[in-house]
Write a protein that holds these residues in place. Structure first.
Motif, PDB file in Angstrom:
ATOM      1  N   LYS A   1      -9.235 -40.293  49.480  1.00 22.92           N
ATOM      2  CA  LYS A   1     -10.519 -39.656  49.145  1.00 22.92           C
ATOM      3  C   LYS A   1     -11.457 -39.644  50.349  1.00 22.92           C
ATOM      4  CE  LYS A   1     -13.799 -39.540  45.321  1.00 22.92           C
ATOM      5  NZ  LYS A   1     -13.328 -38.225  44.904  1.00 22.92           N
ATOM      6  N   GLU A   2     -11.436 -40.713  51.116  1.00 24.09           N
ATOM      7  CA  GLU A   2     -12.279 -40.782  52.310  1.00 24.09           C
ATOM      8  C   GLU A   2     -11.867 -39.725  53.336  1.00 24.09           C
ATOM      9  OE1 GLU A   2     -13.315 -43.864  55.977  1.00 24.09           O
ATOM     10  OE2 GLU A   2     -12.090 -44.545  54.291  1.00 24.09           O
TER      11      GLU A   2
ATOM     12  N   LEU B   1      -2.110 -30.847  53.778  1.00 26.06           N
ATOM     13  CA  LEU B   1      -1.663 -32.189  53.425  1.00 26.06           C
ATOM     14  C   LEU B   1      -2.703 -32.917  52.569  1.00 26.06           C
ATOM     15  CD1 LEU B   1       0.649 -34.226  53.928  1.00 26.06           C
ATOM     16  CD2 LEU B   1      -0.678 -35.091  55.884  1.00 26.06           C
ATOM     17  N   LEU B   2      -3.991 -32.675  52.892  1.00 21.64           N
ATOM     18  CA  LEU B   2      -5.073 -33.340  52.164  1.00 21.64           C
ATOM     19  C   LEU B   2      -5.594 -32.515  50.985  1.00 21.64           C
ATOM     20  CD1 LEU B   2      -7.057 -34.846  55.164  1.00 21.64           C
ATOM     21  CD2 LEU B   2      -5.826 -36.122  53.393  1.00 21.64           C
ATOM     22  N   SER B   3      -4.896 -31.472  50.622  1.00 19.38           N
ATOM     23  CA  SER B   3      -5.312 -30.655  49.477  1.00 19.38           C
ATOM     24  C   SER B   3      -5.017 -31.392  48.177  1.00 19.38           C
ATOM     25  CB  SER B   3      -4.580 -29.314  49.480  1.00 19.38           C
ATOM     26  OG  SER B   3      -3.195 -29.502  49.262  1.00 19.38           O
ATOM     27  N   ASP B   4      -5.730 -30.999  47.136  1.00 22.61           N
ATOM     28  CA  ASP B   4      -5.562 -31.661  45.839  1.00 22.61           C
ATOM     29  C   ASP B   4      -4.144 -31.508  45.298  1.00 22.61           C
ATOM     30  OD1 ASP B   4      -8.164 -32.508  45.902  1.00 22.61           O
ATOM     31  OD2 ASP B   4      -8.953 -30.856  44.695  1.00 22.61           O
TER      32      ASP B   4
ATOM     33  N   LEU C   1       0.513 -38.037  48.821  1.00 20.95           N
ATOM     34  CA  LEU C   1      -0.245 -38.927  49.701  1.00 20.95           C
ATOM     35  C   LEU C   1      -0.441 -40.309  49.089  1.00 20.95           C
ATOM     36  CD1 LEU C   1      -2.986 -36.535  51.137  1.00 20.95           C
ATOM     37  CD2 LEU C   1      -1.074 -37.560  52.358  1.00 20.95           C
ATOM     38  N   LEU C   2      -0.515 -40.387  47.773  1.00 17.76           N
ATOM     39  CA  LEU C   2      -0.716 -41.680  47.123  1.00 17.76           C
ATOM     40  C   LEU C   2       0.476 -42.612  47.304  1.00 17.76           C
ATOM     41  CD1 LEU C   2      -2.550 -40.631  43.835  1.00 17.76           C
ATOM     42  CD2 LEU C   2      -3.509 -41.794  45.832  1.00 17.76           C
TER      43      LEU C   2
END
Length: 371
Positions: free
Chosen positions: A33-34, A14-17, A23-24
């Protein structure tokens, strides 16, 4: 535990590029990013802590560590993120020169994750992956990290000629490999020809293991001719193939006047007294070989006679293993008499031949004969 692993893998994906746009829609760029930074730090710290907690063997040229399955799932999580920074931090945290992944249930799909991290290691690396489930697809996935490897062991991994072709192509390109293990795969004469090209084209190669494959005299001849040309190969394990007497004759030519080969195993290769005659004759002109395994062949008293004549000339061979052949008391006596003129030989092992216990008592008066 399984629930935690599945959840962590989902979170990494889910947090992959590649999912950043999704996600945005749910959070601000700063928050995303955090979260990525926190997860990257967590995974790299876990990798470092895992490797540092393991027992280490200190070698002449580095440090060896045998990782556990936890290493595999951490590797999968980092790969799922597809984050180069996380991979670089994980590679830095490994801090070992020799990684053992034997019996870790590594699948072919895991090989891509492994390469994703190891390609960021900038120092020479040794890698053992024996007894896993890599196969040809796994070899394809790993090609990007072959440039770092000085040792690669992928014994017992269902690799065929196709995988060997890919492997050899990359190893030849980088010219770093010193030790290659391909024992008990599905390699035929075609794959043997590729490995022969590696022997000829890679002067760094010292150790080779290709036992228990499907190689006949044809593939054996390719390898023997390449070994004959090599000035660096010292150790060749070729047990459990089917080279027969024709293959043995090719290896005999390789042994003649060879300057570097120290250990050779042609055990369980259907070699008879005819093939052994050529091997013994070549050893009369060889001063480098120290250990020779001919266990589980079809050697009889004629073969023992040939080796007895060789022992009167050769003063460098130290161990000759003739276990599980067809040598009788007569053949063993040939060897016993030859030892009277040889002070270099440490051991001739004749276990499980056709020698009665009452005769064995007489033969072992020379302690160098083991029955």
């Amino acid at each position: 535990c399984c629930f935690f692993v599945a959840t962590l893998l989902f979170l990494c994906g889910l947090l992959s590029d590649r999912n950043i746009d999704l996600l945005l829609n749910l959070a601000t760029p700063g928050t995303v990013k955090e979260k990525q930074s926190v997860l990257t730090s967590y995974l790299s710290n876990c990798m470092r802590a895992h490797v540092q907690s393991l027992p280490r063997s200190h070698l002449e040229d580095g440090c060896k560590v045998h990782v556990l399955p936890r290493f595999i799932w951490l590797m999968r999580c980092i790969f799922e993120m597809q984050n180069g920074a996380a991979a670089r931090l994980a590679a830095k945290g490994i801090n070992a020169d020799y990684i053992k992944l034997n019996y870790c249930n590594v699948s072919s799909t895991d090989c891509g994750a492994l390469a994703f991290i190891l390609r960021h290691v900038r120092t020479p690396l040794a890698l053992e992956m024996d007894n896993n489930n890599i196969n040809d697809y796994g070899v394809e996935q790993m090609f990007s990290c072959f440039g770092q490897l000085t040792v690669l062991r992928v014994n017992v991994n269902q690799i065929t000629d196709y995988g060997v072709h890919i492997l050899v192509k990359e190893l030849k390109k980088h010219q770093k490999i010193k030790s290659l293990g391909l024992y008990k795969n599905f390699i035929s004469d075609l794959g043997a020809r590729d490995v022969a090209e590696l022997i000829e084209g890679c002067p760094s190669l010292v150790h080779l293991r290709m036992g228990a494959n499907m190689i006949t005299h044809e593939g054996g001849t390719y390898l023997a001719r390449a070994i004959q040309k090599s000035k660096t190969v010292e150790d060749v394990g070729f047990w459990g193939n089917q080279i027969g007497d024709r293959g043995a004759e090719a290896f005999a030519e390789a042994l003649r006047d060879h300057q570097s080969l120290k250990n050779l195993s042609l055990a369980a290769n259907h070699i008879s007294s005819e093939g052994s005659k050529h091997l013994a004759k070549s050893l009369c002109k060889n001063s480098s070989l120290k250990i020779f395994w001919l266990t589980q062949n079809d050697l009889d008293d004629a073969a023992a006679d040939s080796f007895g004549k060789m022992l009167r000339v050769n003063k460098s061979l130290e161990k000759l293993w003739l276990i599980e052949n067809k040598i009788t008391t007569r053949g063993a006596t040939y060897l016993l008499h030859a030892l009277r003129e040889n002070t270099t030989m440490d051991e001739i092992c004749l276990k499980d031949n056709c020698i009665p216990p009452e005769d064995a008592c007489h033969l072992v008066k020379d302690k160098r004969i083991v029955i």
